[in-house]
Enzyme design. Structure first.
Site, PDB file in Angstrom:
ATOM      1  N   PHE A 129       0.866  -1.176   0.000  1.00 30.06           N
ATOM      2  CA  PHE A 129       0.000   0.000   0.000  1.00 30.06           C
ATOM      3  C   PHE A 129       0.907   1.233   0.000  1.00 30.06           C
ATOM      4  O   PHE A 129       1.894   1.281   0.735  1.00 30.06           O
ATOM      5  CB  PHE A 129      -0.895  -0.010   1.243  1.00 30.06           C
ATOM      6  CG  PHE A 129      -1.941   1.061   1.245  1.00 30.06           C
ATOM      7  CD1 PHE A 129      -3.079   0.928   0.452  1.00 30.06           C
ATOM      8  CD2 PHE A 129      -1.798   2.204   2.008  1.00 30.06           C
ATOM      9  CE1 PHE A 129      -4.052   1.910   0.438  1.00 30.06           C
ATOM     10  CE2 PHE A 129      -2.767   3.197   1.994  1.00 30.06           C
ATOM     11  CZ  PHE A 129      -3.901   3.055   1.221  1.00 30.06           C
ATOM     12  N   ASP A 198       2.628  -5.540   8.288  1.00 31.22           N
ATOM     13  CA  ASP A 198       1.424  -4.711   8.223  1.00 31.22           C
ATOM     14  C   ASP A 198       0.225  -5.660   8.144  1.00 31.22           C
ATOM     15  O   ASP A 198       0.090  -6.417   7.185  1.00 31.22           O
ATOM     16  CB  ASP A 198       1.494  -3.813   6.987  1.00 31.22           C
ATOM     17  CG  ASP A 198       0.293  -2.882   6.863  1.00 31.22           C
ATOM     18  OD1 ASP A 198      -0.800  -3.243   7.328  1.00 31.22           O
ATOM     19  OD2 ASP A 198       0.454  -1.786   6.273  1.00 31.22           O
ATOM     20  N   TYR A 223     -10.176  -0.104  11.424  1.00 28.70           N
ATOM     21  CA  TYR A 223     -11.454   0.281  10.817  1.00 28.70           C
ATOM     22  C   TYR A 223     -11.900  -0.654   9.694  1.00 28.70           C
ATOM     23  O   TYR A 223     -12.942  -0.448   9.100  1.00 28.70           O
ATOM     24  CB  TYR A 223     -11.408   1.720  10.293  1.00 28.70           C
ATOM     25  CG  TYR A 223     -10.184   2.084   9.493  1.00 28.70           C
ATOM     26  CD1 TYR A 223     -10.032   1.697   8.174  1.00 28.70           C
ATOM     27  CD2 TYR A 223      -9.171   2.858  10.075  1.00 28.70           C
ATOM     28  CE1 TYR A 223      -8.902   2.040   7.459  1.00 28.70           C
ATOM     29  CE2 TYR A 223      -8.048   3.215   9.357  1.00 28.70           C
ATOM     30  CZ  TYR A 223      -7.923   2.808   8.038  1.00 28.70           C
ATOM     31  OH  TYR A 223      -6.803   3.153   7.317  1.00 28.70           O
ATOM     32  N   LYS A 224     -11.140  -1.716   9.419  1.00 29.02           N
ATOM     33  CA  LYS A 224     -11.539  -2.678   8.395  1.00 29.02           C
ATOM     34  C   LYS A 224     -12.269  -3.838   9.061  1.00 29.02           C
ATOM     35  O   LYS A 224     -13.404  -3.699   9.493  1.00 29.02           O
ATOM     36  CB  LYS A 224     -10.312  -3.133   7.604  1.00 29.02           C
ATOM     37  CG  LYS A 224      -9.564  -1.986   6.902  1.00 29.02           C
ATOM     38  CD  LYS A 224      -8.434  -2.515   6.059  1.00 29.02           C
ATOM     39  CE  LYS A 224      -7.514  -1.410   5.565  1.00 29.02           C
ATOM     40  NZ  LYS A 224      -8.175  -0.415   4.692  1.00 29.02           N
ATOM     41  N   ARG A 372     -12.997  -4.821  -6.174  1.00 24.16           N
ATOM     42  CA  ARG A 372     -12.665  -5.521  -4.923  1.00 24.16           C
ATOM     43  C   ARG A 372     -13.942  -5.802  -4.135  1.00 24.16           C
ATOM     44  O   ARG A 372     -14.783  -4.923  -3.958  1.00 24.16           O
ATOM     45  CB  ARG A 372     -11.723  -4.682  -4.046  1.00 24.16           C
ATOM     46  CG  ARG A 372     -10.343  -4.497  -4.565  1.00 24.16           C
ATOM     47  CD  ARG A 372      -9.389  -4.040  -3.459  1.00 24.16           C
ATOM     48  NE  ARG A 372      -9.991  -3.055  -2.567  1.00 24.16           N
ATOM     49  CZ  ARG A 372      -9.453  -2.659  -1.416  1.00 24.16           C
ATOM     50  NH1 ARG A 372      -8.307  -3.180  -1.009  1.00 24.16           N
ATOM     51  NH2 ARG A 372     -10.044  -1.743  -0.667  1.00 24.16           N
TER      52      ARG A 372
END
Length: 398
Positions: A129, A198, A223-224, A372
């Site tokens: 990312f 990560d 938050y995922k 996605r």
């Protein structure tokens, strides 16, 4: 009823996690399908009342007293201990606070400092990312290190006596590919370097095993799949035996051994507290704590089993409904190589996703051509997977 729909009904009836769906705020009546939990998890139903109490009573009535009486001061470590079992950590090794980017910086610079003399190279996942790459580049410049971007599969072949730290993603954010954390961590250790992982796209979706596999440092957002809310604080893991040596590049007053001593010289606290920097962001942190209640009776192994079943079923439905050759799966078929999302390469993917969202199927688009779909097993069911594939097929057939 079509064969896929009948199978979805049967699978939902057998789902041992089906009861968790009621603990989230979802578009049940509108027939919506939310498959973007790999970007922002759905709202756990218990969060609003808890946040209202934090605002009205803890802040509104108790005010400054809440740092002690409401446990505000100890929240970063307390909530870290709630996350710990979800990533395979013992208590006392995770501190919650700051953003993922800030924690990547702390972990990576801290790893280089612990690596010792003569180790002046940082290896980074070339497919990472973007923010991880930006931080790695800055950390390399600040520590006088050379940055070496490589594909995760190439990591064992580039490690050497100069390698200080290796920064890797557990799951590729674009494709959903799961990288081999145990073997890559072992290879890094064999070379005498430190492994920084990560976990943004794996924590809360699959077993991680930080302690079991000897991971040195790890970071992740909440938050995922952890459903902590937009901008909820991230976390930092430091292996227990490394904590006395962890030299954070951001030595704030909150990580001081005596924070209210107001001394000009910095003396780091012991344990996970060393990962703190400034005053904790209490409102979002306590919203996260409330959100983590949904995990109280859930095993990560059960979540992983459902995740694989959901993504298998979705791919089968895509094969059934979508015209041949219209999409290509970038997500590995093998379970050992798959996270909890499915990425489909599709011409005009941006326009296709907009039309999917108009039909109530919410996923997301990654340039230039990737659709996605994130599968959060606590609230996504098999009927959701079937409907998403069916609507996709209808749009691409039209």
């Amino acid at each position: 009823m079509s064969e896929p729909r009948a199978r979805a009904e049967k699978l939902d009836a057998e789902d041992v996690l089906a009861h968790k769906r009621a603990e989230f705020v979802l578009d049940e009546l509108a027939g919506g399908v939310y498959l973007d939990g790999n970007s922002l998890g759905a709202l756990p139903a218990g969060v609003p009342d808890r946040v209202a109490d934090v605002v009205r009573r803890q802040w509104g009535e108790l005010r400054i007293r809440s740092w002690d009486e409401s446990g505000w001061w100890t929240a970063p470590e307390r909530i870290g201990d709630l996350i710990a079992p979800l990533v395979g950590s013992a208590p006392g090794r995770i501190v919650v606070g700051d953003s993922t980017s800030v924690n990547v910086f702390k972990a990576l610079v801290g790893a280089v400092r612990m690596a010792g003399e003569g180790r002046d190279e940082i290896v980074v996942d070339a497919t990472t990312f973007p923010t991880d790459g930006y931080i790695a580049d800055s950390a390399a410049r600040l520590t006088g290190s050379t940055l070496r971007p490589v594909h995760p599969s190439e990591v064992p072949g580039v490690l050497g006596d100069r390698t200080a730290a290796v920064l890797l993603n557990h799951v590729d954010y674009r494709t959903g590919r799961l990288h081999d954390l145990p073997s890559l961590t072992a290879a890094v250790h064999e070379a005498g370097a430190l492994a920084v992982w990560d976990l943004c796209h794996s924590a809360g979706a699959l077993p991680v095993g930080l302690d079991e596999h000897g991971v040195d440092l790890a970071v992740g957002c909440t938050y995922k799949y952890l459903n902590g809310g937009p901008g909820s604080p991230a976390y930092l893991y430091v292996r227990a035996d490394l904590q006395p040596r962890f030299d954070s590049p951001l030595p704030g007053w909150n990580s001081h051994a005596e924070p209210f001593g107001m001394r000009p010289a910095y003396e780091p606290a012991e344990g996970a507290v060393r990962g703190r920097v400034g005053t904790p962001d209490i409102l979002s942190m306590l919203a996260l704590e409330a959100a983590l209640d949904v995990w109280r009776d859930v095993s990560v192994d059960a979540v992983r089993a459902k995740s694989l079943a959901l993504t298998d079923f979705f791919l089968e439905c895509v094969e059934e409904y979508v015209p041949h050759g219209r999409v290509e799966s970038l997500t590995p078929l093998g379970h050992a190589d798959r996270g909890s999302q499915v990425a489909l390469r599709c011409a005009d993917a941006g326009a296709v996703m907009r039309r999917l969202i108009e039909r109530g199927v919410v996923g997301d688009f990654r340039a230039p051509d990737v659709l996605r779909f994130g599968f959060t097993p606590l609230y996504v069911g098999f009927a959701d997977a079937e409907r998403a594939a069916r609507v996709l097929g209808e749009l691409l057939t039209a």
